[in-house]
Design a protein around this motif. Sequence first.
Motif, short mmCIF file in Angstrom:
data_model
loop_
_atom_site.label_atom_id
_atom_site.label_comp_id
_atom_site.label_asym_id
_atom_site.label_seq_id
_atom_site.Cartn_x
_atom_site.Cartn_y
_atom_site.Cartn_z
N MET A 1 -2.69 5.62 5.08
CA MET A 1 -1.86 4.69 5.81
C MET A 1 -0.75 4.20 4.89
O MET A 1 -0.97 3.97 3.71
N THR A 2 0.44 4.02 5.39
CA THR A 2 1.59 3.57 4.63
C THR A 2 1.81 2.08 4.87
O THR A 2 1.77 1.62 6.00
N TYR A 3 2.03 1.35 3.79
CA TYR A 3 2.27 -0.09 3.88
C TYR A 3 3.60 -0.45 3.24
O TYR A 3 4.01 0.15 2.25
N ILE A 4 4.26 -1.45 3.81
CA ILE A 4 5.40 -2.08 3.15
C ILE A 4 4.83 -3.18 2.28
O ILE A 4 4.00 -3.96 2.74
N THR A 5 5.24 -3.25 1.03
CA THR A 5 4.75 -4.29 0.14
C THR A 5 5.91 -4.92 -0.61
O THR A 5 7.05 -4.45 -0.53
N THR A 6 5.63 -5.99 -1.34
CA THR A 6 6.65 -6.61 -2.17
C THR A 6 6.11 -6.75 -3.58
O THR A 6 4.90 -6.83 -3.80
N GLN A 7 7.02 -6.78 -4.54
CA GLN A 7 6.64 -7.03 -5.92
C GLN A 7 7.79 -7.78 -6.59
O GLN A 7 8.93 -7.66 -6.19
N THR A 8 7.46 -8.57 -7.61
CA THR A 8 8.47 -9.37 -8.29
C THR A 8 9.33 -8.49 -9.18
O THR A 8 8.83 -7.59 -9.84
N VAL A 9 10.64 -8.76 -9.17
CA VAL A 9 11.58 -8.06 -10.04
C VAL A 9 12.46 -9.10 -10.72
O VAL A 9 12.39 -10.28 -10.41
N SER A 10 13.33 -8.67 -11.60
CA SER A 10 14.17 -9.60 -12.34
C SER A 10 15.29 -10.16 -11.46
O SER A 10 15.68 -9.56 -10.46
N PHE A 11 15.82 -11.29 -11.86
CA PHE A 11 16.87 -12.00 -11.13
C PHE A 11 18.16 -11.20 -11.04
O PHE A 11 18.63 -10.64 -12.02
N THR A 34 8.72 -2.48 -1.06
CA THR A 34 8.35 -1.11 -1.42
C THR A 34 7.57 -0.45 -0.28
O THR A 34 6.94 -1.14 0.53
N ILE A 35 7.63 0.84 -0.24
CA ILE A 35 6.84 1.63 0.70
C ILE A 35 6.04 2.63 -0.13
O ILE A 35 6.63 3.45 -0.85
N ASP A 36 4.73 2.51 -0.07
CA ASP A 36 3.85 3.33 -0.91
C ASP A 36 4.21 3.24 -2.38
O ASP A 36 4.22 4.24 -3.10
N GLY A 37 4.56 2.03 -2.84
CA GLY A 37 4.86 1.80 -4.24
C GLY A 37 6.25 2.17 -4.70
O GLY A 37 6.60 2.00 -5.85
N VAL A 38 7.10 2.66 -3.78
CA VAL A 38 8.46 3.07 -4.12
C VAL A 38 9.44 2.12 -3.44
O VAL A 38 9.27 1.80 -2.26
N PRO A 39 10.48 1.64 -4.15
CA PRO A 39 11.44 0.74 -3.51
C PRO A 39 11.98 1.33 -2.20
O PRO A 39 12.31 2.51 -2.13
N ALA A 40 12.02 0.49 -1.19
CA ALA A 40 12.45 0.92 0.14
C ALA A 40 13.91 1.37 0.12
O ALA A 40 14.77 0.70 -0.45
N THR A 41 14.18 2.51 0.74
CA THR A 41 15.56 3.00 0.80
C THR A 41 16.32 2.37 1.95
O THR A 41 17.53 2.26 1.91
N GLY A 67 15.65 -2.12 -2.22
CA GLY A 67 14.62 -2.95 -1.62
C GLY A 67 14.64 -4.39 -2.08
O GLY A 67 13.82 -5.20 -1.66
N ILE A 68 15.59 -4.77 -2.92
CA ILE A 68 15.63 -6.12 -3.49
C ILE A 68 16.04 -7.14 -2.43
O ILE A 68 16.96 -6.91 -1.65
#
Length: 105
Positions: A1-11, A34-41, A67-68
């Motif tokens: 299953m594919t999930y959209i997720t978020t992760q913290t990045v720099s300012f 991110t989608i499956d750990g890759v930034p969303a295009t 994806g930012i």
Amino acid sequence: MTYITTQTVSFDPKFSRNVSYGLGQLGHIQEVVTIDGVPATGSYKVWLLRSDDGQIVASTMSAPGTGIYFFSGLPMEISYVPVTVDSNGVFKAVAAGPIVPTPDT
């Protein structure tokens, strides 16, 4: 299953969305969709909810290709839950948090 997720990045102020409330010290939240750990295009809607009552306090779109997303002017004494929404209906909405803003310097 594919999930959209978020992760913290720099300012990165290029994606700033000011949602100032005029309370105490202010901060910002910047993360990446991110989608499956890759930034969303694609570009995805992100709602920012107060964690104590679920009220949507701001909304923005993630930047295509990276994806930012970024919210600024946030009171530091409040925690938030960012929710990523796919308006195309391919992915289910996903929440991250609660998180507190990073202080503005």
